[in-house]
Design an enzyme around this catalytic site. Structure first.
Site, mmCIF file in Angstrom:
data_model
loop_
_atom_site.group_PDB
_atom_site.id
_atom_site.type_symbol
_atom_site.label_atom_id
_atom_site.label_comp_id
_atom_site.label_asym_id
_atom_site.label_seq_id
_atom_site.Cartn_x
_atom_site.Cartn_y
_atom_site.Cartn_z
ATOM 1 C CB SER A 130 100.114 114.358 65.101
ATOM 2 O OG SER A 130 101.199 114.819 64.342
ATOM 3 C CD GLU A 132 105.987 116.489 64.079
ATOM 4 O OE1 GLU A 132 106.798 116.495 65.017
ATOM 5 O OE2 GLU A 132 106.311 116.749 62.911
ATOM 6 C CE1 TYR A 154 100.682 119.055 68.011
ATOM 7 C CE2 TYR A 154 101.919 117.524 66.638
ATOM 8 C CZ TYR A 154 100.732 118.130 66.982
ATOM 9 O OH TYR A 154 99.585 117.802 66.298
HETATM 10 P P1 GDR Z 1 104.224 120.376 60.706
HETATM 11 O O1 GDR Z 1 103.634 121.537 59.767
HETATM 12 O O2 GDR Z 1 105.291 120.852 61.615
HETATM 13 O O3 GDR Z 1 104.561 119.208 59.818
HETATM 14 O O4 GDR Z 1 102.941 120.002 61.605
HETATM 15 P P2 GDR Z 1 104.231 122.947 59.278
HETATM 16 O O5 GDR Z 1 103.381 123.357 58.149
HETATM 17 O O6 GDR Z 1 104.391 123.914 60.416
HETATM 18 O O7 GDR Z 1 105.722 122.575 58.788
HETATM 19 C C1 GDR Z 1 105.962 121.668 57.733
HETATM 20 C C2 GDR Z 1 107.447 121.665 57.393
HETATM 21 O O8 GDR Z 1 107.806 122.912 56.803
HETATM 22 C C3 GDR Z 1 109.047 123.349 57.350
HETATM 23 N N1 GDR Z 1 109.193 124.799 57.195
HETATM 24 C C4 GDR Z 1 108.432 125.729 57.778
HETATM 25 N N2 GDR Z 1 107.350 125.615 58.586
HETATM 26 C C5 GDR Z 1 106.732 126.754 58.996
HETATM 27 N N3 GDR Z 1 105.629 126.656 59.779
HETATM 28 N N4 GDR Z 1 107.201 128.006 58.626
HETATM 29 C C6 GDR Z 1 108.292 128.167 57.803
HETATM 30 O O9 GDR Z 1 108.706 129.273 57.484
HETATM 31 C C7 GDR Z 1 108.941 126.979 57.350
HETATM 32 N N5 GDR Z 1 109.989 126.753 56.531
HETATM 33 C C8 GDR Z 1 110.143 125.424 56.440
HETATM 34 C C9 GDR Z 1 108.942 122.889 58.798
HETATM 35 O O10 GDR Z 1 110.213 122.926 59.431
HETATM 36 C C10 GDR Z 1 108.380 121.498 58.594
HETATM 37 O O11 GDR Z 1 109.410 120.623 58.255
HETATM 38 C C11 GDR Z 1 101.623 119.953 61.078
HETATM 39 C C12 GDR Z 1 100.678 120.464 62.177
HETATM 40 O O12 GDR Z 1 99.381 120.619 61.634
HETATM 41 C C13 GDR Z 1 100.608 119.495 63.329
HETATM 42 O O13 GDR Z 1 99.641 119.954 64.280
HETATM 43 C C14 GDR Z 1 100.222 118.131 62.788
HETATM 44 O O14 GDR Z 1 100.132 117.205 63.853
HETATM 45 C C15 GDR Z 1 101.228 117.677 61.747
HETATM 46 O O15 GDR Z 1 101.276 118.639 60.699
HETATM 47 C C16 GDR Z 1 100.849 116.329 61.155
#
Ligand code: GDR
Length: 333
Positions: A130, A132, A154
């Protein structure tokens, strides 16, 4: 018929990868957690098809922290290719449950490597790493040579697993490679990831099923691609003579606000009237500037991302509208 084994087969990537491998006449075996519901899952169309399930597609109950069962299954099916996609994949959640995240994602990968190493016929291994792992990187865009600086449990677990895969490749001459994948989305994305959460909410608000969407940081940005492109990349990686690590990314950054704006545009609403800030969705630490350079994959694998961000988010929103129309009680999928 080549034989593939997929951990995490019920997830977004596992389901698309199963579709892809079955279309290429593979025999596909998937590992399913005891607690997974198969009916109405992302692999339901395969599970319910008597021409496919039990003939070309097989499921095995397996928890990644149960190495004896894993060894027994792998010894029996003797796969040519293993796609290791399983793990606790929610980054925000990894701050709440760091130990089980590391056990599944980091130690689960090491346990798999240990078993593979002992098999009579050593299969090729793809590991879903990832972006990450880069956390707060010292350069942008990131490629295969960018140092790992994870800022989340993670990301740290993935960094451990990624290094282990490289170590086993070099030390034991295994055909094992890491796909360092940036975010990839689709209509099959899990509902607690930000794109699907937004598209679903926009669709539900447009039909009057709810009135607002509560969000974390709208300024957070990511390099978002299409999951269907990324599973093609996994397969290509294992078709190479030499195993290696590859970054798959679009090279373009978009903000969460861009996702919100496109999803609400798709249903012809002004997002500002419905979206509320909710700090409960903020994370203790966020990576920054995660944007990938996939030149190596483009040159060596002839891999190109084929879908663009705007049409992906519109497609996901339209798919939610269809789900609402055809499965009014879809909230329990
Ligand atoms: P991520 O994906 O953490 O990058 O990991 P996610 O879609 O959860 O978050 C992306 C960004 O959005 C911001 N965010 C929120 N996120 C969620 N889930 N819910 C909210 O309400 C919200 N508001 C803002 C987050 O803070 C973040 O910055 C994904 C996963 O698929 C991992 O398993 C993978 O390894 C990586 O992508 C690459």
């Amino acid at each position: 018929m080549p034989v593939a084994f997929i951990t995490g087969v019920t997830g977004q990537d596992g389901s698309y990868l199963s579709d892809l491998l079955l279309s290429k006449s593979y025999e596909v075996h998937g590992a399913v957690r005891r607690t997974s519901a198969l009916r109405r899952s992302r692999i339901d169309h395969l599970y319910q098809d008597p021409e496919i399930y039990g003939k070309q597609f097989f499921l095995h109950y397996l928890d990644l922290n149960d190495p004896t069962t894993l060894r027994r299954i792998l010894t029996k099916i003797q796969p040519d290719e293993i796609y290791h996609l399983a793990g606790q994949s929610h980054v925000g959640l990894s701050f709440e449950i760091p130990e089980s995240t590391c056990d599944l994602t980091a130690m689960g990968t090491l346990r798999l490597l240990e078993i593979i190493r002992d098999l009579k016929k050593v299969p090729k291994l793809f590991h879903a790493s990832s972006s990450e792992v880069f956390g707060k990187p010292d350069r942008a865009p990131q490629d295969e040579s960018t140092p790992f600086r994870p800022v989340t449990p993670y990301g740290c677990a993935k960094a451990f697993a990624t290094h282990m895969v490289s170590i086993y490749r070099n030390a034991f001459h295994m055909h094992a490679g890491n796909g360092i994948f940036f975010n990839h989305e689709s209509p099959r994305r899990g509902e607690n990831f930000v794109t699907r959460k937004i598209c679903r909410a926009a669709a539900e608000i447009s039909v009057g099923k709810r009135t607002e969407l509560r969000m974390g940081d709208l300024k957070a940005s990511r390099d978002w691609g299409d999951a269907r492109d990324y599973v093609r990349g996994m397969w290509l990686m294992l078709q190479q003579d030499q195993p290696d690590d590859y970054v798959l990314a679009t090279g373009k950054l978009h903000s969460v606000e861009d996702v919100v704006s496109i999803a609400f545009q798709t249903v012809k609403l002004d997002w500002r009237e419905y979206v509320r800030r909710d700090e409960r969705f903020d994370r203790p630490q966020e990576p920054c500037n995660l944007v990938g350079n996939s030149s190596k994959a483009q040159q060596r694998l002839n891999w190109q991302p084929q879908s663009d961000f705007h049409s992906l988010i519109s497609e996901m929103t339209e798919s939610e509208i269809n789900l609402i129309k055809h499965q009014p009680d879809s909230s329990d999928i």
